[in-house]
Design a protein around this motif. Structure first.
Motif, short mmCIF file in Angstrom:
data_model
loop_
_atom_site.label_atom_id
_atom_site.label_comp_id
_atom_site.label_asym_id
_atom_site.label_seq_id
_atom_site.Cartn_x
_atom_site.Cartn_y
_atom_site.Cartn_z
N ARG A 116 10.33 11.34 3.88
CA ARG A 116 10.22 12.72 4.37
C ARG A 116 10.82 13.70 3.36
O ARG A 116 12.02 13.99 3.40
N PRO A 117 10.03 14.24 2.46
CA PRO A 117 10.55 15.21 1.50
C PRO A 117 10.59 16.62 2.10
O PRO A 117 9.80 16.95 2.98
N VAL A 146 0.85 -1.18 0.00
CA VAL A 146 0.00 0.00 0.00
C VAL A 146 0.89 1.23 0.00
O VAL A 146 1.81 1.34 0.81
N LEU A 147 0.63 2.16 -0.92
CA LEU A 147 1.31 3.45 -0.97
C LEU A 147 0.29 4.54 -0.67
O LEU A 147 -0.86 4.47 -1.14
N SER A 148 0.68 5.52 0.11
CA SER A 148 -0.23 6.61 0.42
C SER A 148 0.43 7.96 0.18
O SER A 148 1.48 8.25 0.77
N GLY A 149 -0.20 8.75 -0.65
CA GLY A 149 0.21 10.13 -0.85
C GLY A 149 -0.77 11.09 -0.22
O GLY A 149 -0.79 12.28 -0.55
N VAL A 150 -1.60 10.58 0.70
CA VAL A 150 -2.63 11.39 1.34
C VAL A 150 -1.98 12.46 2.21
O VAL A 150 -1.05 12.20 2.98
N GLY A 151 -2.48 13.67 2.11
CA GLY A 151 -2.00 14.76 2.94
C GLY A 151 -2.91 15.96 2.78
O GLY A 151 -3.77 16.00 1.89
N PRO A 152 -2.74 16.97 3.62
CA PRO A 152 -3.60 18.16 3.54
C PRO A 152 -3.28 18.99 2.31
O PRO A 152 -2.13 19.06 1.87
N ARG A 153 -4.29 19.62 1.75
CA ARG A 153 -4.07 20.52 0.62
C ARG A 153 -3.72 21.93 1.10
O ARG A 153 -3.21 22.74 0.33
N GLY A 154 -4.00 22.21 2.36
CA GLY A 154 -3.67 23.50 2.95
C GLY A 154 -3.49 23.36 4.44
O GLY A 154 -3.89 22.36 5.03
N GLY A 185 4.42 5.55 3.08
CA GLY A 185 3.69 6.81 3.10
C GLY A 185 4.63 8.00 3.04
O GLY A 185 5.85 7.88 3.00
N VAL A 186 4.01 9.19 3.04
CA VAL A 186 4.75 10.44 2.92
C VAL A 186 4.52 11.30 4.16
O VAL A 186 3.38 11.48 4.60
N GLU A 195 7.42 13.84 -8.32
CA GLU A 195 7.65 12.68 -9.17
C GLU A 195 8.79 11.81 -8.63
O GLU A 195 8.71 10.58 -8.63
N ASP A 196 9.87 12.44 -8.16
CA ASP A 196 10.97 11.67 -7.60
C ASP A 196 10.63 11.15 -6.20
O ASP A 196 11.17 10.11 -5.79
N THR A 197 9.77 11.84 -5.48
CA THR A 197 9.28 11.30 -4.20
C THR A 197 8.53 10.00 -4.45
O THR A 197 8.73 9.01 -3.74
N ALA A 198 7.67 10.00 -5.45
CA ALA A 198 6.95 8.77 -5.81
C ALA A 198 7.92 7.69 -6.26
O ALA A 198 7.73 6.50 -5.96
N HIS A 199 8.96 8.08 -6.99
CA HIS A 199 9.96 7.12 -7.44
C HIS A 199 10.62 6.42 -6.27
O HIS A 199 10.79 5.18 -6.27
N LEU A 200 10.99 7.18 -5.24
CA LEU A 200 11.60 6.57 -4.06
C LEU A 200 10.61 5.67 -3.33
O LEU A 200 10.98 4.58 -2.87
N MET A 201 9.36 6.09 -3.23
CA MET A 201 8.35 5.26 -2.57
C MET A 201 8.26 3.89 -3.22
O MET A 201 8.23 2.86 -2.54
N LEU A 202 8.24 3.87 -4.53
CA LEU A 202 8.18 2.59 -5.24
C LEU A 202 9.47 1.80 -5.08
O LEU A 202 9.45 0.57 -4.94
N ALA A 203 10.60 2.50 -5.07
CA ALA A 203 11.89 1.83 -4.94
C ALA A 203 12.01 1.12 -3.60
O ALA A 203 12.66 0.06 -3.50
N THR A 204 11.44 1.68 -2.54
CA THR A 204 11.55 1.05 -1.22
C THR A 204 10.85 -0.30 -1.15
O THR A 204 11.19 -1.13 -0.29
#
Length: 212
Positions: A158-159, A68-76, A104-105, A188-197
């Protein structure tokens, strides 16, 4: 691999979906029922939910997933405790279905200021954003604490400041630490690292700092 992606309409989640499909994975994209989602692919399944706070509604999205990957976070900064409440429900759904791998992020300011960082960063930039976004970072810290206690095989990326640019796959990382002078990274590179892990068991149970 079958990967469930939460926050698929956000920029990090969308990048994770795109890159996972390009890598040949099967992807389940979880989106809100009210959202417009136009992505189509033979290996993509879209699961629409009314929200992310009811674990029982998320079970069908994670059941059968290998990760499971999660990019969920607040928009503001006034969105409230979006990340911790959503992650809590995702954890419960994973526990109910026996899915263990989670990535996750969070955000770099949740971690300590790295040794060797510049005086400007230490004296001005980090304190200012720590104050300005204190509620957001407190919510992310709570999310990290709940993952640490979940019993799942978790990793948190942690970006620092997020920008948008094509994926490069070229960036610095640090296990359980932030990077000195690590000012930015693309979504895009944050997502890349998430998949790489997912293919790196040494990241399980750790946070990862990332920056250019």
């Amino acid at each position: 691999m079958r990967i469930t992606v939460f926050g698929a309409t956000g920029r990090i989640g969308a990048a994770a979906v795109e890159q996972a499909l390009e890598a040949g994975h099967k992807v389940v994209a979880v989106v809100r029922a009210s959202a417009q989602y136009e992505v189509r692919h033979p290996a993509l399944e879209v699961v629409k939910v009314t929200g992310l706070t009811d674990a029982s509604e998320l079970v069908r999205a994670v059941d059968g997933a290998e990760a499971v990957l999660s990019g969920v976070g607040p928009r503001g900064r006034k969105d409230g405790p979006v990340t911790s409440t959503s992650t809590r429900s995702i954890i419960q759904a994973m526990q109910q279905t026996g899915v263990r791998r989670y990535v996750g992020v969070s955000a770099a300011p949740v971690g300590p200021v790295p040794p060797g960082d510049s005086l400007v960063n230490r004296a001005l930039i980090h304190p200012f954003f720590g104050w300005f976004l204190k509620d957001t970072y407190a919510d992310l810290a709570l999310m990290e604490d709940e993952l640490a206690q979940s019993g799942l095989d978790w990793t948190v990326v942690r970006p620092p400041r997020l920008v948008s640019k094509p994926v490069t796959g070229v960036y610095r990382t640090a296990l359980d630490a932030n990077l000195p002078r690590g000012m930015a990274i693309s979504r895009e590179d944050t997502a890349h690292l998430m998949l790489a892990t997912l293919a790196d068991p040494t990241t399980t149970g750790h946070t990862i700092g990332i920056a250019y």
